[in-house]
Design a protein around this motif. Structure first.
Motif, PDB file in Angstrom:
ATOM      1  N   LYS A   1      62.711  22.965  15.918  1.00  0.00           N
ATOM      2  CA  LYS A   1      62.695  24.001  16.962  1.00  0.00           C
ATOM      3  C   LYS A   1      62.041  23.487  18.244  1.00  0.00           C
ATOM      4  O   LYS A   1      62.468  23.828  19.341  1.00  0.00           O
ATOM      5  N   ILE A   2      61.015  22.684  18.095  1.00  0.00           N
ATOM      6  CA  ILE A   2      60.378  22.081  19.277  1.00  0.00           C
ATOM      7  C   ILE A   2      61.392  21.202  20.002  1.00  0.00           C
ATOM      8  O   ILE A   2      61.492  21.245  21.224  1.00  0.00           O
ATOM      9  N   SER A   3      62.165  20.437  19.254  1.00  0.00           N
ATOM     10  CA  SER A   3      63.186  19.575  19.856  1.00  0.00           C
ATOM     11  C   SER A   3      64.234  20.409  20.588  1.00  0.00           C
ATOM     12  O   SER A   3      64.683  20.032  21.682  1.00  0.00           O
ATOM     13  N   LEU A   4      64.613  21.522  19.994  1.00  0.00           N
ATOM     14  CA  LEU A   4      65.607  22.385  20.621  1.00  0.00           C
ATOM     15  C   LEU A   4      65.077  23.041  21.897  1.00  0.00           C
ATOM     16  O   LEU A   4      65.846  23.385  22.786  1.00  0.00           O
ATOM     17  N   ASN A   5      63.761  23.222  21.968  1.00  0.00           N
ATOM     18  CA  ASN A   5      63.137  23.874  23.125  1.00  0.00           C
ATOM     19  C   ASN A   5      62.393  22.900  24.027  1.00  0.00           C
ATOM     20  O   ASN A   5      61.575  23.323  24.842  1.00  0.00           O
ATOM     21  N   ILE A   6      62.675  21.622  23.907  1.00  0.00           N
ATOM     22  CA  ILE A   6      61.883  20.617  24.621  1.00  0.00           C
ATOM     23  C   ILE A   6      61.995  20.766  26.136  1.00  0.00           C
ATOM     24  O   ILE A   6      61.038  20.481  26.857  1.00  0.00           O
ATOM     25  N   LEU A   7      63.123  21.239  26.623  1.00  0.00           N
ATOM     26  CA  LEU A   7      63.264  21.420  28.061  1.00  0.00           C
ATOM     27  C   LEU A   7      62.263  22.458  28.562  1.00  0.00           C
ATOM     28  O   LEU A   7      61.590  22.245  29.571  1.00  0.00           O
ATOM     29  N   LYS A   8      62.122  23.548  27.838  1.00  0.00           N
ATOM     30  CA  LYS A   8      61.159  24.591  28.198  1.00  0.00           C
ATOM     31  C   LYS A   8      59.725  24.073  28.019  1.00  0.00           C
ATOM     32  O   LYS A   8      58.859  24.298  28.855  1.00  0.00           O
ATOM     33  N   ILE A   9      59.489  23.385  26.937  1.00  0.00           N
ATOM     34  CA  ILE A   9      58.151  22.876  26.617  1.00  0.00           C
ATOM     35  C   ILE A   9      57.682  21.846  27.636  1.00  0.00           C
ATOM     36  O   ILE A   9      56.513  21.800  27.989  1.00  0.00           O
ATOM     37  N   SER A  10      58.594  21.036  28.118  1.00  0.00           N
ATOM     38  CA  SER A  10      58.210  19.949  29.023  1.00  0.00           C
ATOM     39  C   SER A  10      57.612  20.442  30.338  1.00  0.00           C
ATOM     40  O   SER A  10      56.922  19.699  31.016  1.00  0.00           O
ATOM     41  N   HIS A  11      57.845  21.692  30.691  1.00  0.00           N
ATOM     42  CA  HIS A  11      57.316  22.246  31.936  1.00  0.00           C
ATOM     43  C   HIS A  11      55.940  22.886  31.756  1.00  0.00           C
ATOM     44  O   HIS A  11      55.356  23.366  32.727  1.00  0.00           O
ATOM     45  N   LEU A  12      55.429  22.908  30.541  1.00  0.00           N
ATOM     46  CA  LEU A  12      54.138  23.535  30.271  1.00  0.00           C
ATOM     47  C   LEU A  12      52.999  22.533  30.473  1.00  0.00           C
ATOM     48  O   LEU A  12      53.201  21.326  30.338  1.00  0.00           O
ATOM     49  N   THR A  13      51.810  23.075  30.738  1.00  0.00           N
ATOM     50  CA  THR A  13      50.630  22.205  30.780  1.00  0.00           C
ATOM     51  C   THR A  13      50.309  21.791  29.355  1.00  0.00           C
ATOM     52  O   THR A  13      50.788  22.403  28.396  1.00  0.00           O
ATOM     53  N   CYS A  14      49.471  20.792  29.191  1.00  0.00           N
ATOM     54  CA  CYS A  14      49.148  20.273  27.858  1.00  0.00           C
ATOM     55  C   CYS A  14      48.597  21.357  26.921  1.00  0.00           C
ATOM     56  O   CYS A  14      49.087  21.497  25.811  1.00  0.00           O
ATOM     57  N   PRO A  15      47.595  22.154  27.351  1.00  0.00           N
ATOM     58  CA  PRO A  15      47.109  23.204  26.449  1.00  0.00           C
ATOM     59  C   PRO A  15      48.176  24.253  26.130  1.00  0.00           C
ATOM     60  O   PRO A  15      48.273  24.718  24.995  1.00  0.00           O
ATOM     61  N   GLU A  16      48.990  24.610  27.132  1.00  0.00           N
ATOM     62  CA  GLU A  16      50.054  25.586  26.892  1.00  0.00           C
ATOM     63  C   GLU A  16      51.085  25.020  25.927  1.00  0.00           C
ATOM     64  O   GLU A  16      51.590  25.737  25.054  1.00  0.00           O
ATOM     65  N   MET A  17      51.376  23.723  26.075  1.00  0.00           N
ATOM     66  CA  MET A  17      52.345  23.067  25.220  1.00  0.00           C
ATOM     67  C   MET A  17      51.883  23.105  23.764  1.00  0.00           C
ATOM     68  O   MET A  17      52.649  23.444  22.862  1.00  0.00           O
ATOM     69  N   LYS A  18      50.619  22.780  23.543  1.00  0.00           N
ATOM     70  CA  LYS A  18      50.098  22.783  22.173  1.00  0.00           C
ATOM     71  C   LYS A  18      50.071  24.193  21.600  1.00  0.00           C
ATOM     72  O   LYS A  18      50.415  24.405  20.442  1.00  0.00           O
ATOM     73  N   ALA A  19      49.679  25.157  22.420  1.00  0.00           N
ATOM     74  CA  ALA A  19      49.661  26.549  21.957  1.00  0.00           C
ATOM     75  C   ALA A  19      51.066  27.004  21.590  1.00  0.00           C
ATOM     76  O   ALA A  19      51.274  27.658  20.561  1.00  0.00           O
ATOM     77  N   PHE A  20      52.032  26.659  22.415  1.00  0.00           N
ATOM     78  CA  PHE A  20      53.425  27.003  22.156  1.00  0.00           C
ATOM     79  C   PHE A  20      53.893  26.382  20.846  1.00  0.00           C
ATOM     80  O   PHE A  20      54.510  27.042  20.012  1.00  0.00           O
ATOM     81  N   CYS A  21      53.578  25.111  20.665  1.00  0.00           N
ATOM     82  CA  CYS A  21      53.999  24.398  19.453  1.00  0.00           C
ATOM     83  C   CYS A  21      53.307  24.952  18.208  1.00  0.00           C
ATOM     84  O   CYS A  21      53.933  25.087  17.152  1.00  0.00           O
ATOM     85  N   VAL A  22      52.034  25.287  18.312  1.00  0.00           N
ATOM     86  CA  VAL A  22      51.320  25.876  17.168  1.00  0.00           C
ATOM     87  C   VAL A  22      51.947  27.217  16.801  1.00  0.00           C
ATOM     88  O   VAL A  22      52.084  27.546  15.621  1.00  0.00           O
ATOM     89  N   THR A  23      52.347  27.987  17.792  1.00  0.00           N
ATOM     90  CA  THR A  23      53.006  29.263  17.528  1.00  0.00           C
ATOM     91  C   THR A  23      54.317  29.038  16.784  1.00  0.00           C
ATOM     92  O   THR A  23      54.641  29.772  15.844  1.00  0.00           O
ATOM     93  N   ILE A  24      55.058  28.011  17.175  1.00  0.00           N
ATOM     94  CA  ILE A  24      56.300  27.680  16.469  1.00  0.00           C
ATOM     95  C   ILE A  24      55.996  27.297  15.020  1.00  0.00           C
ATOM     96  O   ILE A  24      56.663  27.756  14.094  1.00  0.00           O
ATOM     97  N   VAL A  25      54.969  26.490  14.814  1.00  0.00           N
ATOM     98  CA  VAL A  25      54.584  26.080  13.457  1.00  0.00           C
ATOM     99  C   VAL A  25      54.199  27.307  12.630  1.00  0.00           C
ATOM    100  O   VAL A  25      54.618  27.444  11.471  1.00  0.00           O
ATOM    101  N   LYS A  26      53.421  28.184  13.216  1.00  0.00           N
ATOM    102  CA  LYS A  26      52.999  29.407  12.522  1.00  0.00           C
ATOM    103  C   LYS A  26      54.215  30.237  12.104  1.00  0.00           C
ATOM    104  O   LYS A  26      54.341  30.653  10.950  1.00  0.00           O
ATOM    105  N   ASN A  27      55.133  30.454  13.041  1.00  0.00           N
ATOM    106  CA  ASN A  27      56.318  31.251  12.735  1.00  0.00           C
ATOM    107  C   ASN A  27      57.204  30.588  11.684  1.00  0.00           C
ATOM    108  O   ASN A  27      57.744  31.260  10.797  1.00  0.00           O
TER     109      ASN A  27
END
Length: 184
Positions: A52-78
């Motif tokens: 899912k991170i790979s599928l959303n990498i375009l969106k993720i790449s525009h985030l700051t580092c802390p936002e990116m990790k938070a986003f990815c952790v949320t994906i892992v949680k879900n």
């Protein structure tokens, strides 16, 4: 499937997915383990999350580092919750989970009050930003230490503690300002 997706990504996007994987795999696995309770299920959840991170990498790449990790952790949680659902281990929704804490030893009046307290607390939490919610979730749901949270969010341990204190202060202030609405 992941290899197929990686092959379609541009080189910088592919490199970012690999970087996220290398830097965060152990943290992702720890979060998934706390949710699923099984290493095999946790690994499945992390694999699904990386897809899912790979599928959303375009969106993720525009985030700051802390936002990116938070986003990815949320994906892992879900994804961890999805693994539990697939294996027929039902997950209660957050209202139900909060209301069941210690309710088995109390009478119906206490159970009703506990449910109302949970709803009020959830209302208060809704006003927090997604970053604040993630920090609270990591700290109080997954019982992570501030040092682990700091490493996951690429901030200092002191900054993680301060952010946690500010969030609790924000919730306390909101409660005091609206104490008639939140009947604790």
């Amino acid at each position: 499937m992941l290899l197929l997706i990686l092959s379609v990504l541009e080189e910088d996007q592919r490199n970012l997915v690999e970087k996220i994987y290398k830097e965060n795999y152990q943290d992702f696995l720890r979060v998934a383990m706390k949710i699923t309770g099984s290493k095999a299920d946790a690994e499945e959840a992390v694999s699904s999350a990386l897809l899912k991170i790979s599928l959303n990498i375009l969106k993720i790449s525009h985030l700051t580092c802390p936002e990116m990790k938070a986003f990815c952790v949320t994906i892992v949680k879900n994804c961890s919750y999805d693994v539990l659902r697939k294996s027929s281990r039902i997950i209660p929704d957050s209202d139900e989970a909060l209301s069941k804490m210690d309710s088995s030893i109390q009478g119906p009046e206490h159970q009703m009050l506990d449910k109302e307290k949970s709803k009020s607390l959830l209302k208060m939490i809704e006003v927090l930003s997604s970053d604040e919610k993630v920090l609270l979730e990591l700290r109080y749901t997954y019982e992570m230490k501030y040092s682990e949270i700091a490493r996951m969010l690429s901030i200092s341990e002191e900054a993680a503690k301060k952010k946690g204190q500010r969030i609790i202060g924000k919730l306390r202030k909101q409660y005091e300002e609206n104490s008639d609405e939140y009947d604790f």
